[in-house]
Design a protein around this motif. Structure first.
Motif, mmCIF file in Angstrom:
data_model
loop_
_atom_site.group_PDB
_atom_site.id
_atom_site.type_symbol
_atom_site.label_atom_id
_atom_site.label_comp_id
_atom_site.label_asym_id
_atom_site.label_seq_id
_atom_site.Cartn_x
_atom_site.Cartn_y
_atom_site.Cartn_z
ATOM 1 N N ASN A 45 4.965 -4.285 -106.253
ATOM 2 C CA ASN A 45 5.440 -5.647 -106.025
ATOM 3 C C ASN A 45 4.313 -6.496 -105.441
ATOM 4 O O ASN A 45 3.958 -6.370 -104.269
ATOM 5 N N THR A 46 3.755 -7.405 -106.251
ATOM 6 C CA THR A 46 2.597 -8.184 -105.793
ATOM 7 C C THR A 46 3.000 -9.318 -104.866
ATOM 8 O O THR A 46 2.127 -9.962 -104.295
ATOM 9 N N THR A 47 4.297 -9.582 -104.708
ATOM 10 C CA THR A 47 4.701 -10.663 -103.809
ATOM 11 C C THR A 47 4.740 -10.197 -102.354
ATOM 12 O O THR A 47 4.833 -11.021 -101.457
ATOM 13 N N LEU A 48 4.653 -8.906 -102.122
ATOM 14 C CA LEU A 48 4.675 -8.390 -100.754
ATOM 15 C C LEU A 48 3.270 -8.475 -100.164
ATOM 16 O O LEU A 48 2.286 -8.533 -100.909
ATOM 17 N N PRO A 49 3.163 -8.516 -98.817
ATOM 18 C CA PRO A 49 1.814 -8.582 -98.205
ATOM 19 C C PRO A 49 0.985 -7.352 -98.551
ATOM 20 O O PRO A 49 1.509 -6.245 -98.726
ATOM 21 N N ALA A 50 -0.320 -7.588 -98.648
ATOM 22 C CA ALA A 50 -1.235 -6.529 -99.088
ATOM 23 C C ALA A 50 -1.208 -5.335 -98.142
ATOM 24 O O ALA A 50 -1.343 -4.195 -98.572
ATOM 25 N N ARG A 51 -0.995 -5.621 -96.844
ATOM 26 C CA ARG A 51 -1.021 -4.540 -95.858
ATOM 27 C C ARG A 51 0.161 -3.577 -96.084
ATOM 28 O O ARG A 51 0.010 -2.360 -96.063
ATOM 29 N N THR A 52 1.315 -4.163 -96.322
ATOM 30 C CA THR A 52 2.509 -3.330 -96.583
ATOM 31 C C THR A 52 2.281 -2.453 -97.791
ATOM 32 O O THR A 52 2.604 -1.259 -97.784
ATOM 33 N N ARG A 53 1.696 -3.067 -98.834
ATOM 34 C CA ARG A 53 1.501 -2.306 -100.063
ATOM 35 C C ARG A 53 0.494 -1.183 -99.858
ATOM 36 O O ARG A 53 0.687 -0.068 -100.346
ATOM 37 N N ALA A 54 -0.550 -1.476 -99.096
ATOM 38 C CA ALA A 54 -1.553 -0.428 -98.845
ATOM 39 C C ALA A 54 -0.944 0.719 -98.056
ATOM 40 O O ALA A 54 -1.216 1.898 -98.326
ATOM 41 N N MET A 55 -0.076 0.361 -97.089
ATOM 42 C CA MET A 55 0.548 1.409 -96.284
ATOM 43 C C MET A 55 1.484 2.262 -97.155
ATOM 44 O O MET A 55 1.559 3.473 -96.994
ATOM 45 N N ALA A 56 2.168 1.583 -98.061
ATOM 46 C CA ALA A 56 3.057 2.325 -98.970
ATOM 47 C C ALA A 56 2.243 3.271 -99.846
ATOM 48 O O ALA A 56 2.648 4.408 -100.104
ATOM 49 N N GLN A 57 1.074 2.790 -100.271
ATOM 50 C CA GLN A 57 0.199 3.647 -101.089
ATOM 51 C C GLN A 57 -0.192 4.902 -100.324
ATOM 52 O O GLN A 57 -0.132 6.019 -100.849
ATOM 53 N N LEU A 58 -0.585 4.687 -99.061
ATOM 54 C CA LEU A 58 -0.991 5.828 -98.232
ATOM 55 C C LEU A 58 0.163 6.807 -98.064
ATOM 56 O O LEU A 58 -0.004 8.022 -98.206
ATOM 57 N N GLN A 59 1.331 6.231 -97.793
ATOM 58 C CA GLN A 59 2.501 7.079 -97.536
ATOM 59 C C GLN A 59 2.854 7.906 -98.773
ATOM 60 O O GLN A 59 3.179 9.088 -98.672
ATOM 61 N N LEU A 60 2.761 7.262 -99.927
ATOM 62 C CA LEU A 60 3.084 7.976 -101.170
ATOM 63 C C LEU A 60 2.065 9.084 -101.425
ATOM 64 O O LEU A 60 2.413 10.179 -101.857
ATOM 65 N N ALA A 61 0.806 8.767 -101.129
ATOM 66 C CA ALA A 61 -0.243 9.766 -101.368
ATOM 67 C C ALA A 61 -0.123 10.931 -100.405
ATOM 68 O O ALA A 61 -0.555 12.046 -100.712
ATOM 69 N N GLN A 62 0.478 10.678 -99.234
ATOM 70 C CA GLN A 62 0.555 11.745 -98.234
ATOM 71 C C GLN A 62 1.826 12.572 -98.348
ATOM 72 O O GLN A 62 2.019 13.500 -97.570
ATOM 73 N N MET A 63 2.672 12.244 -99.297
ATOM 74 C CA MET A 63 3.872 13.063 -99.470
ATOM 75 C C MET A 63 3.469 14.436 -100.005
ATOM 76 O O MET A 63 2.429 14.578 -100.654
ATOM 77 N N HIS A 64 4.312 15.408 -99.733
ATOM 78 C CA HIS A 64 3.956 16.780 -100.127
ATOM 79 C C HIS A 64 3.856 16.898 -101.649
ATOM 80 O O HIS A 64 4.600 16.232 -102.375
ATOM 81 N N CYS A 65 2.920 17.728 -102.095
ATOM 82 C CA CYS A 65 2.686 17.819 -103.539
ATOM 83 C C CYS A 65 3.907 18.373 -104.270
ATOM 84 O O CYS A 65 4.079 18.116 -105.462
ATOM 85 N N TYR A 66 4.791 19.108 -103.574
ATOM 86 C CA TYR A 66 5.977 19.645 -104.242
ATOM 87 C C TYR A 66 6.949 18.543 -104.644
ATOM 88 O O TYR A 66 7.819 18.759 -105.464
ATOM 89 N N THR A 67 6.839 17.361 -104.017
ATOM 90 C CA THR A 67 7.755 16.273 -104.352
ATOM 91 C C THR A 67 7.244 15.442 -105.522
ATOM 92 O O THR A 67 7.839 14.430 -105.859
ATOM 93 N N ARG A 68 6.137 15.879 -106.127
ATOM 94 C CA ARG A 68 5.548 15.119 -107.224
ATOM 95 C C ARG A 68 6.110 15.595 -108.559
ATOM 96 O O ARG A 68 6.185 16.801 -108.798
ATOM 97 N N PRO A 69 6.490 14.667 -109.424
ATOM 98 C CA PRO A 69 7.068 15.127 -110.701
ATOM 99 C C PRO A 69 6.050 15.812 -111.604
ATOM 100 O O PRO A 69 6.429 16.611 -112.462
ATOM 101 N N THR A 70 4.764 15.518 -111.396
ATOM 102 C CA THR A 70 3.763 16.131 -112.275
ATOM 103 C C THR A 70 3.572 17.607 -111.984
ATOM 104 O O THR A 70 2.929 18.317 -112.760
#
Lengths: 113, 107
Positions: A45-70
């Motif tokens: 969502n590009t309408t959200l502040p960049a900081r929120t989006r970056a934090m979401a990116q970090l959080q998603l990347a830090q989730m356990h690999c078992y929760t990844r569909p790949t």
């Protein structure tokens, strides 16, 4: 990982450690999917502040690999093999051949012309 | 004859209201694509077939009727084990208590 592994499995198919692991990954992904999708939404969502989006990116990347569909891989329900698995029958090509020739698969017959 | 852009936008807005879609003329990425996706977790998690009924359940079902059913696979397995044990090739006994410290090991 051990925290994702159920104490007791109720699988009726062939089991070895790899099928159990794959099953655990599927369960873990199912449990974490809403969270993952929410984070993915925030990131895209590009309408959200960049900081929120970056934090979401970090959080998603830090989730356990078992929760990844790949991490999920279709395995043979008769032998646990991961290669040459026919998606429609959930079994490897050789198991498919054996079962098809034995007449265990309804509607499947050997072509000849 | 050209139609002014403002008028086209009005038309677009009316259309969005009618069909209840989001009015987004600039094509800004709002991530709605993700929201529209269906959850595929349940479908993925049900890939492996569940255990329907074990032989023991089957035996238990028929027990009140006084019917006894032999589990041939289990009998074969026990036969095989007893054969191995008779030859002295069976699995070792389970140890009790912690293992004794190795006297050969130096500190």
């Amino acid at each position: 990982m051990s925290m994702f592994r159920a104490k007791k499995f109720d699988l009726g198919c062939f089991t070895n450690v790899r099928t159990l692991r794959d099953h655990s990954k599927r369960k873990a992904f199912e449990a974490a999917e809403p969270e993952r999708q929410a984070l993915r939404y925030i990131i895209r969502n590009t309408t959200l502040p960049a900081r929120t989006r970056a934090m979401a990116q970090l959080q998603l990347a830090q989730m356990h690999c078992y929760t990844r569909p790949t991490q999920i891989r279709n395995r043979c329900i008769l032998g646990g093999k991961s290669r040459g698995v026919l998606r429609d029958f959930k079994m490897t090509r050789y198991m498919f051949r054996l079962n098809a020739l034995a007449g265990n698969l309804p509607g499947v017959k050997k072509a000849s012309w | 004859m050209s139609v002014p852009r403002a008028r086209l936008l009005d038309l677009l807005k009316a259309r969005c209201e009618l069909f209840s879609t989001t009015f987004n003329p600039e094509g800004i990425r709002t991530g709605n694509k993700i929201m529209r996706q269906r959850l595929k977790g349940p479908a993925l998690a049900s890939y492996y077939p569940r255990k329907l009924m074990t032989f023991r359940d089957f035996q238990k079902e028929f027990e009140p009727l006084g019917l006894e059913i032999d589990n041939e696979d289990e009998i074969d397995r026990l036969d095989h084990i007893s054969e191995l044990k008779a030859r002295g090739k069976g699995a070792p006994k389970k140890k009790k208590g912690p293992p004794a410290p190795d006297p050969r090991r130096r500190k």
